[in-house]
Design an enzyme around this catalytic site. Structure first.
Site, PDB file in Angstrom:
ATOM      1  N   ASP A  42     -28.404  46.487  17.084  1.00 41.40           N
ATOM      2  CA  ASP A  42     -28.428  46.851  18.511  1.00 41.40           C
ATOM      3  C   ASP A  42     -28.733  48.340  18.688  1.00 41.40           C
ATOM      4  OD1 ASP A  42     -28.357  46.402  21.198  1.00 41.40           O
ATOM      5  OD2 ASP A  42     -26.172  46.380  21.375  1.00 41.40           O
ATOM      6  N   PHE A  87     -18.876  43.128  25.625  1.00 41.25           N
ATOM      7  CA  PHE A  87     -17.753  42.620  24.834  1.00 41.25           C
ATOM      8  C   PHE A  87     -16.411  43.226  25.229  1.00 41.25           C
ATOM      9  CE2 PHE A  87     -21.580  42.394  22.242  1.00 41.25           C
ATOM     10  CZ  PHE A  87     -21.629  41.022  22.068  1.00 41.25           C
TER      11      PHE A  87
HETATM   12  N1  LIG Z   1     -16.925  56.910  20.545  1.00 44.14           N
HETATM   13  C1  LIG Z   1     -17.428  56.991  21.777  1.00 44.14           C
HETATM   14  N2  LIG Z   1     -17.460  58.157  22.444  1.00 44.14           N
HETATM   15  C2  LIG Z   1     -17.958  58.226  23.698  1.00 44.14           C
HETATM   16  N3  LIG Z   1     -18.494  57.168  24.359  1.00 44.14           N
HETATM   17  C3  LIG Z   1     -18.495  55.975  23.755  1.00 44.14           C
HETATM   18  C4  LIG Z   1     -17.962  55.811  22.435  1.00 44.14           C
HETATM   19  N4  LIG Z   1     -18.104  54.517  22.078  1.00 44.14           N
HETATM   20  C5  LIG Z   1     -18.709  53.907  23.121  1.00 44.14           C
HETATM   21  N5  LIG Z   1     -18.932  54.760  24.122  1.00 44.14           N
HETATM   22  C6  LIG Z   1     -19.584  54.482  25.431  1.00 44.14           C
HETATM   23  O1  LIG Z   1     -19.275  53.163  25.828  1.00 44.14           O
HETATM   24  C7  LIG Z   1     -20.478  52.387  25.932  1.00 44.14           C
HETATM   25  C8  LIG Z   1     -20.181  50.967  25.542  1.00 44.14           C
HETATM   26  O2  LIG Z   1     -19.701  50.934  24.206  1.00 44.14           O
HETATM   27  P1  LIG Z   1     -20.185  49.842  23.183  1.00 44.14           P
HETATM   28  O3  LIG Z   1     -21.693  49.876  23.170  1.00 44.14           O
HETATM   29  O4  LIG Z   1     -19.489  50.006  21.898  1.00 44.14           O
HETATM   30  O5  LIG Z   1     -19.668  48.525  23.915  1.00 44.14           O
HETATM   31  P2  LIG Z   1     -20.415  47.145  24.092  1.00 44.14           P
HETATM   32  O6  LIG Z   1     -19.427  46.263  24.770  1.00 44.14           O
HETATM   33  O7  LIG Z   1     -20.939  46.658  22.815  1.00 44.14           O
HETATM   34  O8  LIG Z   1     -21.606  47.572  25.042  1.00 44.14           O
HETATM   35  P3  LIG Z   1     -23.061  46.933  25.200  1.00 44.14           P
HETATM   36  O9  LIG Z   1     -22.869  45.540  25.687  1.00 44.14           O
HETATM   37  O10 LIG Z   1     -23.701  47.840  26.226  1.00 44.14           O
HETATM   38  O11 LIG Z   1     -23.746  47.000  23.882  1.00 44.14           O
HETATM   39  C9  LIG Z   1     -21.488  53.097  25.032  1.00 44.14           C
HETATM   40  O12 LIG Z   1     -22.793  52.839  25.436  1.00 44.14           O
HETATM   41  C10 LIG Z   1     -21.098  54.557  25.240  1.00 44.14           C
HETATM   42  O13 LIG Z   1     -21.682  55.078  26.409  1.00 44.14           O
END
Ligand SMILES: Nc1ncnc2c1ncn2[C@@H]1O[C@H](COP(=O)(O)OP(=O)(O)OP(=O)(O)O)[C@@H](O)[C@H]1O
Length: 425
Positions: free
Chosen positions: A155, A41
């Site tokens: 998730d 996303f």
């Molecule tokens: N607050 C935070 N501190 C450190 N790392 C973070 C934090 N939030 C997210 N991340 C890192 O960024 C990655 C991706 O964040 P997030 O899962 O929120 O995004 P996403 O777009 O939903 O990803 P996915 O498609 O993998 O679920 C996380 O797996 C983590 O490694």
């Protein structure tokens, strides 16, 4: 790289615009250090606030002004020691419709469970059982809180569990798939990363509930113990086959309970295997028992997070001796919020919060009370701070803090009881 300039509330009150703040030396901007996550996303940056130098994580996602961003709205509602803290959000408008981004600012946590598991795997080892307990306990606490608020994360997976290795604190992040589940309302079934996806989702259920997160937690527990996720299908159907290999072919009742709209399908006829045969090494009985109570076909039969916390598997974490040695690096596991234990009976709470901790808490409260019985100017500031801290806490527990005339404050004697016992029986 500068991610964006935001106007904080105080600046708004002073009538300052983004531009004035920018001209004042970028006091309130976030500077990106590096990309730490590339999700489906958006992008996640490690950044710092240019004025306070505080490290933060910023998740940048497309923004459509016509809709509220669900992830952001849910995050604003949450406050829990095992859930990543939301700080603020701001929109950066690039001028065109396709160039509008929402930036969600969160506390930064340096590690995640995936990396911790990879580390042990690369050493040819498994995550130590004690650490598994510390992590799983906190994950279940986060779920108890979320589910108590009606929110399903949808998730749960190792990369969405962030870790502070100095204190072994684990926090749930990524609320991009999270949703308030309303009974009788449809939900999409193509959700949750495949290896952690509950069987009812694979069967296309649309009226599922919070139990899908419990399934994922069960998968995590097996993965922590075994070093590998137990069901690693290459596609949706294959995923179900992998589950069937261990839990056996679901019977008619189990299928109906998972998805009443399920259309007849021929499954291979497989008998369940006992979890003790599943693992290469000997795994303690209590761990096996907890696993089999989490990984159940019938969603309502899966253990509730609060029940799971009471399971003997976690008894070791309730021993006072553990906390006297800082080298054990165990965070506070007993500072429950009302939402986590609201529907629990006094007996459950007594089991979850060990007597030694309750006594210590009582003692601490009594000491605070004594200290403020004879107010003097000397510790006016101290008192104010104490009451401020206390109010912050009681915002969670909704316990009463009363302010008396003059500078005398009195903490409600019953507060500690309210915190632990003010629940429905
Ligand atoms: N607050 C935070 N501190 C450190 N790392 C973070 C934090 N939030 C997210 N991340 C890192 O960024 C990655 C991706 O964040 P997030 O899962 O929120 O995004 P996403 O777009 O939903 O990803 P996915 O498609 O993998 O679920 C996380 O797996 C983590 O490694």
């Amino acid at each position: 790289m500068e991610i964006g300039i935001y106007v904080d509330d105080e600046a708004k009150e002073r009538g300052e615009s983004e531009q004035t703040i920018y001209r004042e030396g970028q006091k309130h901007s976030y500077i990106a250090e590096k990309v730490i996550g590339h999700g489906s996303f958006g992008v996640v940056y490690k950044a710092y606030e240019s004025y306070t130098r505080e490290a933060v994580a910023i998740k940048k996602v497309f923004f459509d002004e016509r809709y509220k961003n669900r992830e952001c709205e849910i995050m604003k509602e949450l406050e829990h020691p095992n859930i990543i803290e939301y700080k603020k959000s701001f929109v950066i408008d690039g001028g065109t419709k396709e160039d509008v981004y929402l930036n969600i600012v969160m506390e930064y946590f340096p590690e995640d469970l995936k990396r911790v598991m990879d580390y042990y795997r690369n050493q040819g080892e498994k995550v130590p059982l004690f650490m598994t307990k510390v992590f799983m306990y906190q994950i279940l606490r986060a779920l108890a809180y979320l589910h108590g608020k009606g929110i399903c994360h949808r998730d749960i997976k190792p990369s969405n569990l962030l870790i502070d290795p100095t204190r072994n604190i684990i926090k749930l992040c990524d609320f991009g798939s999270a949703k308030k589940i309303v009974p009788g309302e449809e939900n999409i079934s193509y959700i949750t990363s495949r290896h952690y996806r509950a069987p009812e989702l694979i069967l296309g259920a649309r009226y599922y509930s919070h139990e899908i997160d419990i399934w994922s937690a069960g998968v995590l527990l097996v993965e922590l113990i075994n070093g590998e996720a137990p069901f690693k299908g290459e596609n949706g159907v294959d995923q179900l086959i992998e589950i069937i290999r261990v839990l056996g072919t679901p019977n008619r009742l189990q299928l109906i309970k998972m998805n009443p709209d399920f259309i007849e399908f021929k499954f291979p006829q497989v008998l369940p295997i006992s979890w003790s045969y599943f693992f290469e090494k000997k795994v303690p009985e209590d761990a096996l028992d907890l696993i089999s109570n989490l990984l159940m076909y019938i969603p309502s039969h899966r253990m509730k997070p609060i029940e799971a916390l009471m399971h003997p598997f976690f008894d070791e974490l309730r021993a006072s001796t553990l906390y006297s040695d800082p080298l054990n690096r165990v965070p506070n596991l007993f500072d429950f919020f009302k939402e986590e234990i609201e529907l629990s009976s006094v007996q459950i709470i007594e089991q979850l919060v060990p007597t030694w901790y309750r006594n210590e808490e009582l003692e601490r409260m009594q000491k605070n009370k004594k200290a403020i019985c004879t107010p003097s100017r000397d510790y006016e500031d101290e008192l104010d701070k104490m009451v401020r801290d206390h109010k912050k806490k009681s915002k969670r527990s909704k316990a009463q803090t009363t302010r008396r005339r003059g500078s005398q404050y009195e903490l409600d004697d019953q507060e500690v009881y309210a915190r632990f016992y003010d629940t429905k029986t």
